[in-house]
Structures are given as C-alpha cells and as structure tokens.
Design an enzyme around this catalytic site. Structure first.
Site, PDB file in Angstrom:
ATOM      1  N   ASP A  10       0.543  -5.512  -2.688  1.00 23.07           N
ATOM      2  CA  ASP A  10       0.010  -4.172  -2.475  1.00 23.07           C
ATOM      3  C   ASP A  10      -0.631  -3.591  -3.736  1.00 23.07           C
ATOM      4  O   ASP A  10      -0.495  -4.138  -4.834  1.00 23.07           O
ATOM      5  CB  ASP A  10       1.125  -3.240  -2.002  1.00 23.07           C
ATOM      6  CG  ASP A  10       1.478  -3.446  -0.538  1.00 23.07           C
ATOM      7  OD1 ASP A  10       0.679  -4.056   0.180  1.00 23.07           O
ATOM      8  OD2 ASP A  10       2.560  -2.981  -0.118  1.00 23.07           O
TER       9      ASP A  10
ATOM     10  N   LYS B 276      -3.901  -0.680  -0.320  1.00 23.91           N
ATOM     11  CA  LYS B 276      -4.789   0.435  -0.012  1.00 23.91           C
ATOM     12  C   LYS B 276      -5.111   1.155  -1.318  1.00 23.91           C
ATOM     13  O   LYS B 276      -4.221   1.435  -2.124  1.00 23.91           O
ATOM     14  CB  LYS B 276      -4.099   1.401   0.959  1.00 23.91           C
ATOM     15  CG  LYS B 276      -4.928   2.639   1.293  1.00 23.91           C
ATOM     16  CD  LYS B 276      -4.222   3.518   2.304  1.00 23.91           C
ATOM     17  CE  LYS B 276      -3.006   4.201   1.710  1.00 23.91           C
ATOM     18  NZ  LYS B 276      -2.413   5.209   2.600  1.00 23.91           N
TER      19      LYS B 276
ATOM     20  N   MET C  92       4.443  10.478  -1.744  1.00 15.35           N
ATOM     21  CA  MET C  92       3.172  10.612  -1.020  1.00 15.35           C
ATOM     22  C   MET C  92       2.940  12.040  -0.534  1.00 15.35           C
ATOM     23  O   MET C  92       2.501  12.272   0.591  1.00 15.35           O
ATOM     24  CB  MET C  92       3.133   9.631   0.168  1.00 15.35           C
ATOM     25  CG  MET C  92       3.290   8.182  -0.242  1.00 15.35           C
ATOM     26  SD  MET C  92       3.500   7.035   1.143  1.00 15.35           S
ATOM     27  CE  MET C  92       5.198   7.408   1.633  1.00 15.35           C
TER      28      MET C  92
END
Length: 258
Positions: free
Chosen positions: A36, A57, A170
C-alpha cells in the site's frame, strides 16, 4: 494437494524499524508482495526475489480497486505461490485485511495474518502522548473519520460525550465537523494534537485545543495522512518537555558550582 497462501502483514506506522520480526520473516518467504501507499518501500528489500506490485491509493487515485486487489491475490496465489499483502499499521485496524482474508479463504487459499503496530497508538506515543494515563484517561476510542459512504462516523458524536481519549484516523477532511461535535459537548478547551506522517522523516505536528486546532492545522498546513488525538493526555507531552528542562537546568547549576 498443495495450495496457494496469503499472509496479511502489518508494516507498522511508517518507521521501517517498527515492523515486527515475524513480518520480516513473512516478506523473506514471499513470492509476491502487494503493498500500500503508506508502506515504506525500503521494507521491500526484505523480499529481494519477490514480484512487487503497488496497489495503494494516493490523493484519491486508486492503483487498483478493492475487487481488483482481491482477484490479484487469487491469481498470483495460483501455482502454490505465497502472496504477502503488506499494509500500513495493523491490517485489522481499518486496513481491510479481514475482508481480503475472507475472500482468499473462500477461494481455497491458506490464510494467515501477522499483526502490526497500529498507528492509532504508536504515532501518539512517538510524540510522548499516551492514549491512557492514570487520572487523565481510563480508556480510548479509535474511530475512522470517514466511513465507506464518505460520511463522518456516528461514533464520533458518542465518543465526544465520554471522558476517554479519542483517536481519529482518516479524519482531516472532517476536522471542522469533528471539532463542532466536541464544542457542542462543552469541550472547547480539551487539548488536541494532529500528527501527520507519524514516525517518518516527513512528520509534522500541531497542538492546540478543540477551539483552536483548525487554525493550527491551517497555519501548519496539516493534512492526510494524519492522526487526530483529542483528550487531556495530549498535555503529557509538554509535561515531559518541562521535566527535561528542569532537570537540565539543575545539572547546569551543579556544573557551575563545581
């Protein structure tokens, strides 16, 4: 009959030294590593002969959608291959590791997990902020700031009513909403820390209160990936700084007397 294998490995919060020995051993035995965006690529050196595929991402852009990652795991695990899915932090703390293991198991793969050091606890700790402390906090919440529907988790409102330390991952895009929930509970003066890129050489931090942290975040240009820590435990960091200063001053006085 032999079959392919998936090992989901937690890479830790960012500092390459904070991966576990078991995680390193899994990488050394990997045929394929799917990693990741929050994983330091230096960790890939532990798997020199493995195929390495970036599936993370960056700034909202996906290298692969989750369904594609699932299929990639199955396809690469065929021919008895060992696939390591390397994820930042701990794969079972908002890492979708459980989903990938379930998908792989349904397709007949042997599945294992190697826990990682979660950023929710280790990133604050790296800045001398404990998530619990006697007399200050008896418990802590770890909450995702953004749900799969891109909305603020309803658990934040519940956490704001408690006396616990609240750690939000997040959540920078929802910072204003989060602080408003705490203000509505009469907690404008509660300390808040925001730590961006924790435990890495790109680390940045801002400290303020529920009332001031949005200004601090703008002033210091703080953004994701970052962790928001809300609670009296944030004050521990300054206490340690003050104790160190006092000790140093005492030592200097003793040296002058000598």
């Amino acid at each position: 009959m032999h079959k392919g294998r998936l090992t989901v490995v937690g890479a830790g919060p960012g500092d390459v030294d904070l991966i576990t020995l078991k995680g390193i051993k899994a990488l050394q035995k990997a045929d394929v590593v799917l990693y990741d965006a929050l994983v330091d690529t230096k960790l890939l050196d532990y798997a020199p002969d493995a195929e390495k595929i970036f599936v993370g991402k960056r700034k909202g852009c996906y290298a692969y959608q989750q369904e594609q990652i699932n299929e990639l795991i199955i396809n690469r695990a065929r021919s008895n291959k060992h696939v390591v899915r390397l994820k930042g932090g701990d794969p079972f703390v908002f890492g979708r590791g459980a989903e990938e293991m379930e998908f792989a198991a349904k397709h007949g793969l042997e599945v294992n997990v190697v826990p990682g050091i979660s950023s929710s606890v280790s990133v604050p700790a790296s800045q001398d902020i404990p998530v619990t402390k006697r007399g200050a906090s008896e418990s802590f919440w770890v909450i995702t700031g953004t749900t799969k529907d891109h909305k603020l988790s309803k658990d934040v409102a519940l956490a704001a009513k408690s006396n616990a330390t609240v750690v939000i991952l997040m959540g920078m895009s929802k910072l204003s909403e989060i602080m408003q929930l705490f203000k509505s509970e009469g907690k404008s003066n509660i300390p808040v820390a925001i730590i961006q890129n924790g435990t890495t050489d790109k680390e940045k931090m801002g400290i303020g209160t529920v009332a001031s942290i949005e200004y601090k975040a703008r002033e210091q240009q703080l953004s994701n990936p970052a962790i928001i820590v809300i609670g009296e435990v944030v004050n521990h960091r300054q206490k340690i700084v003050n104790i160190k200063k006092e000790y140093q001053q005492k030592e200097e006085v003793l040296l002058e007397k000598e």
